[in-house]
Design a protein around this motif. Structure first.
Motif, mmCIF file in Angstrom:
data_model
loop_
_atom_site.group_PDB
_atom_site.id
_atom_site.type_symbol
_atom_site.label_atom_id
_atom_site.label_comp_id
_atom_site.label_asym_id
_atom_site.label_seq_id
_atom_site.Cartn_x
_atom_site.Cartn_y
_atom_site.Cartn_z
ATOM 1 N N GLY A 1 0.792 -1.226 0.000
ATOM 2 C CA GLY A 1 0.000 0.000 0.000
ATOM 3 C C GLY A 1 0.820 1.268 0.000
ATOM 4 N N GLN A 2 2.125 1.160 -0.205
ATOM 5 C CA GLN A 2 3.005 2.316 -0.249
ATOM 6 C C GLN A 2 3.845 2.259 -1.524
ATOM 7 O OE1 GLN A 2 5.254 2.716 3.555
ATOM 8 N NE2 GLN A 2 4.099 0.901 4.186
ATOM 9 N N VAL A 3 4.358 3.406 -1.926
ATOM 10 C CA VAL A 3 5.273 3.473 -3.069
ATOM 11 C C VAL A 3 6.681 3.645 -2.517
ATOM 12 C CG1 VAL A 3 5.901 4.667 -5.184
ATOM 13 C CG2 VAL A 3 3.493 4.487 -4.532
ATOM 14 N N HIS A 4 7.511 2.629 -2.701
ATOM 15 C CA HIS A 4 8.896 2.657 -2.251
ATOM 16 C C HIS A 4 9.795 3.050 -3.423
ATOM 17 C CE1 HIS A 4 7.556 0.536 1.432
ATOM 18 N NE2 HIS A 4 6.770 -0.129 0.603
ATOM 19 N N GLN A 5 11.092 3.107 -3.177
ATOM 20 C CA GLN A 5 12.027 3.501 -4.228
ATOM 21 C C GLN A 5 13.228 2.560 -4.241
ATOM 22 O OE1 GLN A 5 11.963 6.294 -6.447
ATOM 23 N NE2 GLN A 5 9.831 6.585 -5.805
ATOM 24 N N TYR A 6 13.675 2.219 -5.448
ATOM 25 C CA TYR A 6 14.939 1.515 -5.636
ATOM 26 C C TYR A 6 15.719 2.259 -6.707
ATOM 27 C CZ TYR A 6 18.381 -2.010 -7.015
ATOM 28 O OH TYR A 6 19.556 -2.660 -7.312
ATOM 29 N N ARG A 7 16.755 2.950 -6.294
ATOM 30 C CA ARG A 7 17.602 3.709 -7.216
ATOM 31 C C ARG A 7 16.774 4.626 -8.110
ATOM 32 N NH1 ARG A 7 22.813 -0.091 -8.795
ATOM 33 N NH2 ARG A 7 23.168 -0.870 -6.678
ATOM 34 N N GLY A 8 15.807 5.282 -7.492
ATOM 35 C CA GLY A 8 14.973 6.237 -8.205
ATOM 36 C C GLY A 8 13.786 5.650 -8.930
ATOM 37 N N VAL A 9 13.605 4.327 -8.882
ATOM 38 C CA VAL A 9 12.485 3.673 -9.561
ATOM 39 C C VAL A 9 11.408 3.330 -8.525
ATOM 40 C CG1 VAL A 9 11.760 1.732 -10.993
ATOM 41 C CG2 VAL A 9 14.068 2.691 -11.255
ATOM 42 N N PRO A 10 10.140 3.690 -8.767
ATOM 43 C CA PRO A 10 9.075 3.325 -7.833
ATOM 44 C C PRO A 10 8.953 1.804 -7.699
ATOM 45 C CG PRO A 10 8.309 4.992 -9.383
ATOM 46 C CD PRO A 10 9.635 4.515 -9.889
ATOM 47 N N VAL A 11 8.775 1.343 -6.472
ATOM 48 C CA VAL A 11 8.649 -0.085 -6.179
ATOM 49 C C VAL A 11 7.327 -0.329 -5.463
ATOM 50 C CG1 VAL A 11 9.600 -2.075 -4.940
ATOM 51 C CG2 VAL A 11 11.140 -0.414 -6.011
ATOM 52 N N ILE A 12 6.543 -1.264 -5.977
ATOM 53 C CA ILE A 12 5.306 -1.697 -5.333
ATOM 54 C C ILE A 12 5.524 -3.107 -4.789
ATOM 55 C CG2 ILE A 12 2.844 -2.171 -5.621
ATOM 56 C CD1 ILE A 12 3.620 0.785 -5.888
ATOM 57 N N VAL A 13 5.215 -3.304 -3.533
ATOM 58 C CA VAL A 13 5.411 -4.585 -2.854
ATOM 59 C C VAL A 13 4.134 -5.409 -2.921
ATOM 60 C CG1 VAL A 13 5.802 -5.660 -0.596
ATOM 61 C CG2 VAL A 13 7.182 -3.684 -1.302
ATOM 62 N N THR A 14 4.268 -6.678 -3.255
ATOM 63 C CA THR A 14 3.103 -7.562 -3.260
ATOM 64 C C THR A 14 3.531 -8.989 -2.957
ATOM 65 O OG1 THR A 14 1.079 -8.123 -4.466
ATOM 66 C CG2 THR A 14 3.138 -8.165 -5.709
#
Length: 266
Positions: free
Chosen positions: A215-228
Motif C-alpha cells: 500500500g506504499q510506493v517505495h524507491q529503488y535507485r529512483g524507480v518506484p517499487v510496489i510490494v506484493t
C-alpha cells in the motif's frame, strides 16, 4: 480482470490496521516452487533464448564476480551470469535463469529464486506460479511477451536455484545483487513490482514483513517499487488475491495508467 486472478469479488483497500498483517514465512518453498500446471506458449510469443549453464566439476574453485558488471550490455551480462561461479549454487544448477520479456518494457517484475521447473527450463516463473503471474499481468494490460507499455520484464533476485528450493542465503543474495542492479539500470523501468519476501528484502534493504510494506510506493535507485505477494504464496493463500489486485491497482495509479486487460489473439 479479477476472474483471471481467481478473485470473485472486489475487496476495498484495507485500512492501516489491516496492513499490519504479515506474510507467513515461506518455509515450504520446495512445495510451492514445484507446480504441476504448465504454461502454454502463446503463438505470438517471441522466442526465449536460454543460455545453457551445465554445472562444472565440483573440484573447480569458486571465483568472484568479474569487474565491470555495472558497465555490461544485455548480451555480455547474460553470458556472464551463465558462467558465474561466485557462490556454491553453481555446483547444483542445471541452467542459470537470467530473465524473460521485452528489454524495452517499462514494468519490471522481480521474484525471489528459481524453482525446479525454472532451473530445468532456464526461464523465470513457469508452472502454476507463472500461470498466475501471467493472469495478473494480463489483468492490467501486460504480458511477458508484450512490448513496451504492454510488456513486463521478469527476473529473480537469484539466478540459480537453491538446492531443494530452500530459502536464499544472505551471502547468495549479496553475490547476485550486482546482476539484478545492472538489469534494472539497463531496463530503466518506470515501475518495479517486487514479489515475495526475499525480493523485497533485496530491493528495499528491510526485514519488515510484506503486510507492513504494502500500500506504499517505495524507491529503488529512483524507480518506484510496489510490494506484493509472490504468486506461489497466493496459490497457497487464495484469500489474499484481492490484496494482490489492490497492489496491482496501486502500481497502475503510480504510473498513471487505468486498469484494463491486454488485448491478445491467443
Amino acid at each position: 480482470m479479477l476472474a483471471e486472478m481467481g478473485v470473485r469479488v472486489w475487496a476495498p483497500r484495507e485500512d492501516a490496521s489491516a496492513r499490519q498483517a504479515t506474510e507467513p514465512v515461506q518455509t515450504d518453498r520446495a512445495a510451492a516452487a514445484a507446480p504441476t500446471v504448465a504454461v502454454r506458449q502463446r503463438a505470438d510469443a517471441s522466442p526465449q533464448v536460454v543460455v545453457q549453464a551445465s554445472p562444472p566439476p565440483a573440484d573447480l574453485p569458486q571465483v568472484p564476480l568479474p569487474d565491470g558488471v555495472d558497465q555490461m550490455d544485455w548480451a555480455t551480462l547474460q553470458v556472464t551470469v551463465a558462467s558465474c561461479r561466485a557462490c556454491g549454487l553453481c555446483e547444483s544448477r542445471q541452467n542459470t535463469v537470467f530473465g524473460a520479456g521485452d528489454t524495452q518494457a517499462d514494468w519490471m517484475v522481480v521474484g525471489e529464486a528459481p524453482g525446479e521447473n525454472e532451473d530445468r527450463q532456464g526461464e523465470p516463473f513457469v508452472g502454476a506460479a507463472g500461470q498466475l503471474l501471467d493472469n495478473m499481468l494480463r489483468a492490467v494490460g501486460r504480458s511477458r511477451s508484450g512490448v513496451g507499455t504492454q510488456g513486463a520484464y521478469i527476473a529473480n533476485v537469484l539466478k540459480c536455484r537453491p538446492p531443494a528450493n530452500r530459502n536464499p542465503l544472505p551471502a547468495e543474495v549479496a553475490q547476485c545483487e550486482p546482476y539484478l542492479a545492472r538489469q534494472v539500470a539497463l531496463l530503466q523501468p518506470r515501475l518495479i513490482l517486487a514479489m515475495g519476501r526475499f525480493a523485497v528484502q533485496a530491493l528495499l534493504k528491510t526485514n519488515e514483513p510484506i503486510g507492513k510494506l504494502r500500500g506504499q510506493v517505495h524507491q529503488y535507485r529512483g524507480v518506484p517499487v510496489i510490494v506484493t505477494y509472490h504468486p506461489a504464496y497466493l496459490l497457497r493463500t487464495p484469500t489474499d488475491k484481492a490484496k494482490a489486485w489492490a497492489d496491482l491497482c496501486l502500481a497502475l495509479e503510480t504510473v498513471g495508467a487505468p486498469p484494463g486487460p491486454v488485448s491478445t489473439k491467443d
